[in-house]
Design an enzyme around this catalytic site. Structure first.
Site, PDB file in Angstrom:
ATOM      1  N   ASN A   1      16.052   9.913  -3.675  1.00  0.00           N
ATOM      2  CA  ASN A   1      14.740  10.426  -3.235  1.00  0.00           C
ATOM      3  C   ASN A   1      13.672  10.081  -4.287  1.00  0.00           C
ATOM      4  O   ASN A   1      13.838  10.407  -5.456  1.00  0.00           O
ATOM      5  CB  ASN A   1      14.803  11.940  -3.049  1.00  0.00           C
ATOM      6  CG  ASN A   1      15.729  12.342  -1.904  1.00  0.00           C
ATOM      7  OD1 ASN A   1      16.762  11.714  -1.688  1.00  0.00           O
ATOM      8  ND2 ASN A   1      15.357  13.367  -1.173  1.00  0.00           N
ATOM      9  N   LEU A   2      12.600   9.448  -3.852  1.00  0.00           N
ATOM     10  CA  LEU A   2      11.549   8.998  -4.766  1.00  0.00           C
ATOM     11  C   LEU A   2      10.321   9.890  -4.659  1.00  0.00           C
ATOM     12  O   LEU A   2      10.076  10.504  -3.623  1.00  0.00           O
ATOM     13  CB  LEU A   2      11.145   7.563  -4.412  1.00  0.00           C
ATOM     14  CG  LEU A   2      12.263   6.520  -4.458  1.00  0.00           C
ATOM     15  CD1 LEU A   2      11.767   5.196  -3.894  1.00  0.00           C
ATOM     16  CD2 LEU A   2      12.766   6.344  -5.882  1.00  0.00           C
TER      17      LEU A   2
ATOM     18  N   SER B   1      17.983   3.161   1.105  1.00  0.00           N
ATOM     19  CA  SER B   1      17.866   4.605   0.882  1.00  0.00           C
ATOM     20  C   SER B   1      19.258   5.194   0.688  1.00  0.00           C
ATOM     21  O   SER B   1      20.240   4.660   1.228  1.00  0.00           O
ATOM     22  CB  SER B   1      17.227   5.234   2.111  1.00  0.00           C
ATOM     23  OG  SER B   1      17.469   6.622   2.135  1.00  0.00           O
TER      24      SER B   1
ATOM     25  N   ARG C   1       0.823  -1.214   0.000  1.00  0.00           N
ATOM     26  CA  ARG C   1       0.000   0.000   0.000  1.00  0.00           C
ATOM     27  C   ARG C   1       0.858   1.265   0.000  1.00  0.00           C
ATOM     28  O   ARG C   1       0.338   2.366  -0.098  1.00  0.00           O
ATOM     29  CB  ARG C   1      -0.900   0.007   1.230  1.00  0.00           C
ATOM     30  CG  ARG C   1      -2.004  -1.023   1.101  1.00  0.00           C
ATOM     31  CD  ARG C   1      -3.209  -0.539   1.840  1.00  0.00           C
ATOM     32  NE  ARG C   1      -4.383  -1.290   1.508  1.00  0.00           N
ATOM     33  CZ  ARG C   1      -5.409  -1.436   2.336  1.00  0.00           C
ATOM     34  NH1 ARG C   1      -5.362  -0.903   3.537  1.00  0.00           N
ATOM     35  NH2 ARG C   1      -6.481  -2.100   1.959  1.00  0.00           N
ATOM     36  N   GLY C   2       2.155   1.100   0.146  1.00  0.00           N
ATOM     37  CA  GLY C   2       3.062   2.249   0.122  1.00  0.00           C
ATOM     38  C   GLY C   2       3.339   2.671  -1.312  1.00  0.00           C
ATOM     39  O   GLY C   2       2.908   2.016  -2.267  1.00  0.00           O
TER      40      GLY C   2
ATOM     41  N   LYS D   1      18.367   1.060   8.029  1.00  0.00           N
ATOM     42  CA  LYS D   1      18.549   0.594   6.646  1.00  0.00           C
ATOM     43  C   LYS D   1      19.918  -0.081   6.471  1.00  0.00           C
ATOM     44  O   LYS D   1      20.034  -1.070   5.741  1.00  0.00           O
ATOM     45  CB  LYS D   1      18.391   1.763   5.669  1.00  0.00           C
ATOM     46  CG  LYS D   1      16.957   2.274   5.547  1.00  0.00           C
ATOM     47  CD  LYS D   1      16.047   1.200   4.946  1.00  0.00           C
ATOM     48  CE  LYS D   1      14.639   1.693   4.698  1.00  0.00           C
ATOM     49  NZ  LYS D   1      13.758   0.600   4.220  1.00  0.00           N
TER      50      LYS D   1
HETATM   51  P1  GDP Z   1      16.084  14.544   2.790  1.00  0.00           P
HETATM   52  O1  GDP Z   1      16.577  14.254   1.422  1.00  0.00           O
HETATM   53  O2  GDP Z   1      16.242  13.398   3.723  1.00  0.00           O
HETATM   54  O3  GDP Z   1      16.688  15.806   3.346  1.00  0.00           O
HETATM   55  O4  GDP Z   1      14.497  14.684   2.678  1.00  0.00           O
HETATM   56  P2  GDP Z   1      13.386  15.773   2.295  1.00  0.00           P
HETATM   57  O5  GDP Z   1      12.794  15.393   0.987  1.00  0.00           O
HETATM   58  O6  GDP Z   1      12.437  15.852   3.450  1.00  0.00           O
HETATM   59  O7  GDP Z   1      14.111  17.195   2.186  1.00  0.00           O
HETATM   60  C1  GDP Z   1      14.941  17.533   1.112  1.00  0.00           C
HETATM   61  C2  GDP Z   1      15.356  19.001   1.197  1.00  0.00           C
HETATM   62  O8  GDP Z   1      14.225  19.833   0.846  1.00  0.00           O
HETATM   63  C3  GDP Z   1      15.811  19.495   2.568  1.00  0.00           C
HETATM   64  O9  GDP Z   1      16.904  20.381   2.386  1.00  0.00           O
HETATM   65  C4  GDP Z   1      14.592  20.252   3.084  1.00  0.00           C
HETATM   66  O10 GDP Z   1      14.936  21.254   4.031  1.00  0.00           O
HETATM   67  C5  GDP Z   1      14.090  20.879   1.789  1.00  0.00           C
HETATM   68  N1  GDP Z   1      12.661  21.295   1.823  1.00  0.00           N
HETATM   69  C6  GDP Z   1      12.197  22.511   1.425  1.00  0.00           C
HETATM   70  N2  GDP Z   1      10.872  22.596   1.584  1.00  0.00           N
HETATM   71  C7  GDP Z   1      10.461  21.401   2.087  1.00  0.00           C
HETATM   72  C8  GDP Z   1       9.175  20.875   2.445  1.00  0.00           C
HETATM   73  O11 GDP Z   1       8.159  21.525   2.354  1.00  0.00           O
HETATM   74  N3  GDP Z   1       9.153  19.581   2.898  1.00  0.00           N
HETATM   75  C9  GDP Z   1      10.276  18.837   3.005  1.00  0.00           C
HETATM   76  N4  GDP Z   1      10.184  17.556   3.442  1.00  0.00           N
HETATM   77  N5  GDP Z   1      11.506  19.311   2.691  1.00  0.00           N
HETATM   78  C10 GDP Z   1      11.611  20.570   2.218  1.00  0.00           C
END
Ligand code: GDP
Length: 319
Positions: free
Chosen positions: A166-167, A108, A13-14, A141
């Site tokens: 990142n997906l 990851s 379901r993910g 992980k």
């Molecule tokens: P990460 O790759 O583990 O850091 O996962 P994220 O996808 O949560 O964040 C990626 C980058 O996007 C980080 O530098 C966050 O600070 C930035 N970011 C900017 N706006 C957002 C937002 O609205 N949500 C999230 N999750 N990250 C954000």
């Protein structure tokens, strides 16, 4: 007639598990076995043991995980380390007990050290200090990869691990606080457009660099890696290195990503940055040469994928 192979998709379901299940159904040459959380609690060892004892599973895609974005990881570290260690340990151990020869574990890119040389190669695992915001998740992980390697060494199983970048895509979590950057920004830019807001605030400085892979491409890569013969897989894998990177090999800044998302959605206001929120790792881009040498590369471009993801977000608001 020979019996169809029985494939268990854990986490169907993910976002990734559902994409894997869709691809397997499209192929139609295997029996796809899936259980909801209320039918089978993967964190419960006894339930997982009974499941594998009774179901005669041939292969496992281990796509079940407790996942979230930077703020969720930073706020609920106990959930991230506990849930993931329990789920993967139960499945890997009970799959082995139940005679499953092939399993694919999904990891990851955050398993690699925060300041590892970029692009990230598979052999940079355990060469340095991890990024703090998601260290508990990363440790879980890494333990999953080492479980697979150890069972292969001691019991002769063929358990492989894929490390996606990142997906994003169909079935993502669009929660404002717990989500990753793409689903989080799709929601914020959409709401800003609807409310004619003058600006959208992005977390962090906008300077970190990330690589993004569309989830259907990830699912294809999973089937590809699972289906490689042991000889082919081993030939391109250093001894004792059971994991392989999956990505596009291309990255961009969060600021650039936000600009593209604004264009895809049609938002014309300003973009501002909230530097009180964490940036996370400065850069995470995968070296994907090992997987390319094994015959796979990503197909969906970022703009195309974001348009598909935005359509899915809109659909999710109507569900
Ligand atoms: P990460 O790759 O583990 O850091 O996962 P994220 O996808 O949560 O964040 C990626 C980058 O996007 C980080 O530098 C966050 O600070 C930035 N970011 C900017 N706006 C957002 C937002 O609205 N949500 C999230 N999750 N990250 C954000």
């Amino acid at each position: 007639m020979s019996r169809l192979e029985r494939i268990f998709v854990a986490g169907h379901r993910g976002m990734v598990g559902s994409a894997i299940a869709r691809k397997l159904h499209e192929r139609g040459d295997t029996a796809v076995i899936a259980r909801t959380r209320s039918e089978l609690d993967l964190a419960d060892q006894a339930q997982v043991r009974d499941f594998f004892a009774n179901e005669k599973i041939d292969r496992v895609y281990l796509a079940a995980a407790h996942v979230g974005g930077i703020l969720a990881n930073n706020t609920y570290p106990a959930e991230f380390i506990y849930q993931n260690i329990m789920i993967q340990t139960n499945i890997i151990h009970e799959a082995w007990r139940g005679g499953v020869e092939k399993l694919l574990f999904l990891g990851s890119s955050c398993i690699y050290p925060r300041l590892a040389p970029q692009p990230l190669t598979e052999d940079s695992l355990l060469t340095g200090v991890l990024e703090q915001t998601n260290e508990p998740y990363a440790i879980a992980k890494i333990a999953g990869i080492k479980l697979c390697e150890s069972y292969n060494r001691q019991y002769g199983t063929d358990y492989r691990s894929v490390m996606p970048t990142n997906l994003y895509g169909i079935g993502d979590n669009y929660d404002a606080e717990r989500s990753h950057v793409i689903p989080g920004l799709l929601r914020r830019f959409h709401e800003a457009k609807q409310n004619a807001a003058p600006e959208v605030v992005i977390w962090g400085t906008g300077k970190p660099m990330r690589e993004f892979l569309y989830v259907d491409d990830m699912a294809e890569a999973c089937l590809h890696v699972m289906d490689l013969s042991a000889d082919t897989y081993q030939r391109n894998t250093q001894p004792m290195l059971s994991h392989i990177n999956v990505g596009t090999g291309e990255d961009l800044t969060i600021r650039e990503l936000a600009t593209i998302i604004a264009e895809v959605i049609g938002y014309r206001g300003q973009i501002a940055f909230d530097s009180t929120k964490p940036d996370g790792a400065p850069r995470k881009v995968m070296d994907v040469s090992r997987l390319r040498n094994l015959g796979w590369r990503a197909r969906t471009g970022l703009r195309e994928g974001l348009a598909l993801a935005y359509a899915d977000f809109l659909a999710s608001t109507r569900r």
